[in-house]
Write a protein that holds these residues in place. Structure first.
Motif, short mmCIF file in Angstrom:
data_model
loop_
_atom_site.label_atom_id
_atom_site.label_comp_id
_atom_site.label_asym_id
_atom_site.label_seq_id
_atom_site.Cartn_x
_atom_site.Cartn_y
_atom_site.Cartn_z
N GLY A 1 -76.29 -61.67 7.10
CA GLY A 1 -77.24 -62.72 7.08
C GLY A 1 -76.29 -63.73 6.32
O GLY A 1 -75.42 -65.42 6.80
N PRO A 2 -76.34 -63.60 4.57
CA PRO A 2 -75.62 -64.93 3.87
C PRO A 2 -73.87 -65.17 4.64
O PRO A 2 -73.73 -66.32 3.92
N ASP B 1 -68.85 -52.24 2.07
CA ASP B 1 -70.71 -51.49 2.09
C ASP B 1 -70.54 -51.63 0.17
O ASP B 1 -71.11 -52.38 -0.27
N LYS B 2 -69.19 -51.37 -0.56
CA LYS B 2 -69.07 -52.02 -1.41
C LYS B 2 -69.06 -53.72 -1.97
O LYS B 2 -69.57 -54.40 -3.04
N SER B 3 -68.11 -54.03 -1.48
CA SER B 3 -67.71 -55.53 -1.76
C SER B 3 -69.02 -56.68 -0.96
O SER B 3 -68.99 -58.07 -1.55
N GLY B 4 -69.26 -56.04 -0.08
CA GLY B 4 -70.05 -57.09 0.91
C GLY B 4 -71.17 -57.36 0.41
O GLY B 4 -71.54 -58.90 0.03
N VAL B 5 -71.51 -56.51 -0.59
CA VAL B 5 -72.62 -56.43 -1.28
C VAL B 5 -72.56 -57.51 -2.64
O VAL B 5 -73.70 -59.01 -2.71
N CYS B 6 -71.24 -58.03 -3.45
CA CYS B 6 -71.16 -58.40 -4.31
C CYS B 6 -70.53 -59.96 -3.61
O CYS B 6 -71.18 -60.94 -4.08
N PHE B 7 -70.27 -59.82 -2.63
CA PHE B 7 -69.34 -61.28 -1.57
C PHE B 7 -70.53 -61.76 -1.35
O PHE B 7 -71.48 -62.86 -2.23
N ALA B 8 -71.94 -61.23 -0.88
CA ALA B 8 -73.29 -61.49 -0.36
C ALA B 8 -74.05 -62.66 -1.50
O ALA B 8 -74.70 -63.56 -1.83
N HIS B 9 -74.48 -61.65 -2.33
CA HIS B 9 -74.76 -62.23 -3.73
C HIS B 9 -75.04 -63.45 -4.71
O HIS B 9 -75.37 -64.63 -4.38
N ARG B 10 -73.41 -63.59 -4.22
CA ARG B 10 -72.78 -64.69 -4.91
C ARG B 10 -72.76 -65.70 -3.76
O ARG B 10 -72.87 -67.19 -4.29
N VAL B 11 -72.57 -65.46 -2.80
CA VAL B 11 -73.38 -66.93 -1.22
C VAL B 11 -74.49 -67.42 -1.32
O VAL B 11 -74.09 -68.51 -1.41
N LYS B 12 -75.09 -66.45 -2.28
CA LYS B 12 -77.03 -66.54 -1.82
C LYS B 12 -77.03 -67.92 -3.29
O LYS B 12 -78.53 -68.74 -3.19
N SER C 1 -83.24 -67.06 14.88
CA SER C 1 -82.60 -65.98 13.99
C SER C 1 -81.96 -64.97 13.99
O SER C 1 -81.77 -64.23 13.14
N HIS C 2 -83.78 -63.82 14.70
CA HIS C 2 -83.02 -62.59 15.73
C HIS C 2 -81.60 -62.33 16.31
O HIS C 2 -81.19 -61.44 16.31
N GLN C 3 -80.90 -63.81 16.58
CA GLN C 3 -80.10 -63.43 17.70
C GLN C 3 -78.72 -62.48 17.37
O GLN C 3 -78.36 -61.73 17.69
N PRO C 4 -78.86 -63.17 16.45
CA PRO C 4 -77.27 -62.48 15.68
C PRO C 4 -77.62 -61.28 15.52
O PRO C 4 -76.28 -60.18 15.60
N THR C 5 -78.74 -61.22 14.75
CA THR C 5 -78.84 -59.26 14.65
C THR C 5 -78.82 -58.53 15.96
O THR C 5 -78.27 -57.48 15.76
N ARG C 6 -79.36 -59.30 16.84
CA ARG C 6 -79.26 -58.03 18.11
C ARG C 6 -77.56 -58.17 18.31
O ARG C 6 -77.10 -57.34 19.13
#
Length: 244
Positions: A202-203, A56-67, A174-179
């Motif tokens: 997603g990212p 929850d904490k680190s995933g936000v930061c990592f996703a922002h850096r990837v994007k 694009s919805h398949q991984p979410t499913r």
């Protein structure tokens, strides 16, 4: 001037362990208890609840850096909405992808009206920084009504397609991984946690999900190694951990 605190300030585990746990969770169809077991096999004793808090904490930061480091979004946006159920209540998951299949943004909402479509459009524009040249959607009437009220999209070409049309498959697929993620988690529950989880999912997933069927094995390994090197920079890890 004071130095900025490290991303892992006051953390018990090093960057290599946290980065690896976050990557496993958002890249593969693994549960928190699966990751707990995989880490235990490598000599790291951690509870699944600690893994959840770390994601929850680190995933936000990592996703922002990837994007922030991925290539510029394409000029064609495909938007689509899909129903998801949270504790028995139906919600709409709005998703926008470009013509290359890169996820631009998602938004979980309760309704499917003009106001909801307008919020989805506004969020994608804010995420990308500029408007596209063309928008592809299904025949939901909320899309043109919302588009007419957004200045940046006033003169953007709008293409309507049927749900069965081939051009709409980009958004549908694009919805398949979410499913898959939804099935592994045995359904989503809380709207805020679902929005946060899928925004990171997603990212990070797409950062490693290369189109392997289009690449030679040697080229695939080369590109994957480059993605791992970039991930080490995002997570501030010194190397790819094989054994902790």
């Amino acid at each position: 001037m004071k130095n900025a605190k490290s991303l892992y300030h006051c953390h018990r585990f090093p960057a290599a362990v946290i980065g690896c746990a976050v990557r496993w969770y958002f890249r593969f169809w693994l549960s928190l208890r699966d990751i707990e077991e995989l880490l235990f096999e490598r000599g790291v004793i951690v509870s699944y609840e600690t893994v959840r808090r770390g994601c929850d904490k680190s995933g936000v930061c990592f996703a922002h850096r990837v994007k922030a480091t991925r290539r510029k979004p394409g000029t064609t946006w495909h938007l689509d909405e899909v129903f998801v159920t949270l504790r028995g209540e139906p919600y709409l998951l709005w998703r926008a992808v470009d013509q290359h299949g890169a996820e631009l943004d998602i938004l979980l909402q309760k309704r499917r009206d003009k106001a909801a479509a307008k919020r989805a459009f506004t969020r994608v524009i804010a995420s990308c920084g500029e408007a596209p040249r063309r928008i592809v959607t299904d025949q939901l009437r909320s899309y043109p009504a919302a588009k007419a009220e957004i200045h940046e999209l006033a003169h953007v070409k709008h293409v309507f397609v049927k749900a069965s049309a081939r051009v709409s498959k980009r958004a549908e697929n694009s919805h398949q991984p979410t499913r898959e993620r939804e099935r592994r988690m045995r359904g989503f529950r809380d709207p805020e946690r679902t929005q946060a989880c899928l925004s990171n999912f997603g990212p990070i997933r797409q950062h490693f999900a290369l189109k392997r069927h289009l690449l030679l094995a040697s080229l695939h390994r080369k590109q994957l190694a480059a993605r791992f090197a970039a991930w080490n920079r995002f997570t501030e890890a010194t190397q790819i951990p094989s054994v902790f």
